[in-house]
Enzyme design. Sequence first.
Site, PDB file in Angstrom:
ATOM      1  CD  GLU A 230       2.799   8.696  -1.131  1.00  0.00           C
ATOM      2  OE1 GLU A 230       2.537   7.760  -1.744  1.00  0.00           O
ATOM      3  OE2 GLU A 230       3.740   8.727  -0.241  1.00  0.00           O
TER       4      GLU A 230
ATOM      5  CG  ASP B   1       3.544  -1.026  -0.390  1.00  0.00           C
ATOM      6  OD1 ASP B   1       3.032  -0.263   0.219  1.00  0.00           O
ATOM      7  OD2 ASP B   1       4.051  -1.427  -1.149  1.00  0.00           O
TER       8      ASP B   1
ATOM      9  CG  ASP C 108      -0.225  -0.764  -1.660  1.00  0.00           C
ATOM     10  OD1 ASP C 108      -0.572  -0.420  -2.994  1.00  0.00           O
ATOM     11  OD2 ASP C 108      -0.088  -0.236  -0.959  1.00  0.00           O
TER      12      ASP C 108
ATOM     13  CD  GLU D  84       4.258   2.456  -4.782  1.00  0.00           C
ATOM     14  OE1 GLU D  84       5.483   2.312  -4.962  1.00  0.00           O
ATOM     15  OE2 GLU D  84       3.916   2.342  -3.453  1.00  0.00           O
TER      16      GLU D  84
HETATM   17  O1  KIV Z   1       1.137   1.923   1.283  1.00  0.00           O
HETATM   18  C1  KIV Z   1       0.381   2.931   1.533  1.00  0.00           C
HETATM   19  O2  KIV Z   1      -0.047   3.334   2.608  1.00  0.00           O
HETATM   20  C2  KIV Z   1       0.240   3.726   0.527  1.00  0.00           C
HETATM   21  C3  KIV Z   1      -0.345   5.375   0.746  1.00  0.00           C
HETATM   22  C4  KIV Z   1       0.839   5.978   1.083  1.00  0.00           C
HETATM   23  C5  KIV Z   1      -1.207   5.582  -0.481  1.00  0.00           C
HETATM   24  O3  KIV Z   1       0.397   3.230  -0.902  1.00  0.00           O
END
Ligand code: KIV
Length: 284
Positions: free
Chosen positions: A183, A46, A85, A116
Amino acid sequence: MAAQKLTIPDITARKGARPLSMLTAYDWAWARLQDQAGIDMILVGDSLGMTMLGHTSTVPVTMNDMVHHSAAVSRGAERALVVADMPFGSLNGKRQATANATRLIQEGGADAVKIEGGLDNADIVRAIVRAGIPVQGHVGLTPQTAVNLGGFKVQGKSAQAARRVLDDALALAAAGCFSVVLEAVPAPLAAEITRRLAVPTIGIGAGNACDGQVLVMHDLLGLFDRFTPKFVRQYARLGEAATAAIKSYIEDVGARAFPGEENSFAMKDEELQALLDGLDGGKS
Ligand code: KIV
């Protein structure tokens, strides 16, 4: 011959073996280049909200945005496993979260989804995994809720905070995640989590003891200059190369140096003459 698509068992078998490589991509062209280069996993992150759509955070990204970009990436990834995501607001309860994850697989063509959050989302992860959808977890700094974490800061620096990150990662693995992104956490904490988790850890700003690494492609290639986190290594400066190329084009157009003869289509003299004779009663 088409390359063999990587599967979830291929990914989990890499625990403690050769580290997994993962990069973000948001369209067919870049997914294809990454796939041909041999990347293991492509993340339709995302982060596209910032790198592609010009938002200042990932929060405005919608399910429709994610489905649209996932579908393009999936068409370009023959071998790499595609992870999409789940955007902000898409996890509102098990039923809605499972329906949204299903959209990313069915309409977006993704192979797996990424979520997440830790312990608080374990039940949602369990529901999605039960629906047959592979889930990658994401703990530590979680950009969608960075405002609750005090901003884009390293997480788990104190023993107490580190324990929370570890517990989050363990909860996600227990809920069925096939891998967990760590992260912006201290390298020793990431190493300890990697030792304790049965599934691969994928680090971003988490040191080199993880089972794999992920970066935002625009950071790696020098295509995003709003800010560059400390954990990024820039392998190319494509943004500068692109600006130089575009400036040359502008100059060439202004000087009538482009298009050249080699870029133009010819016409036989007699056809041109016939055209001119036929115009304005042959007075031209
Ligand atoms: O959205 C994204 O690019 C991510 C990375 C930072 C792992 O979740």
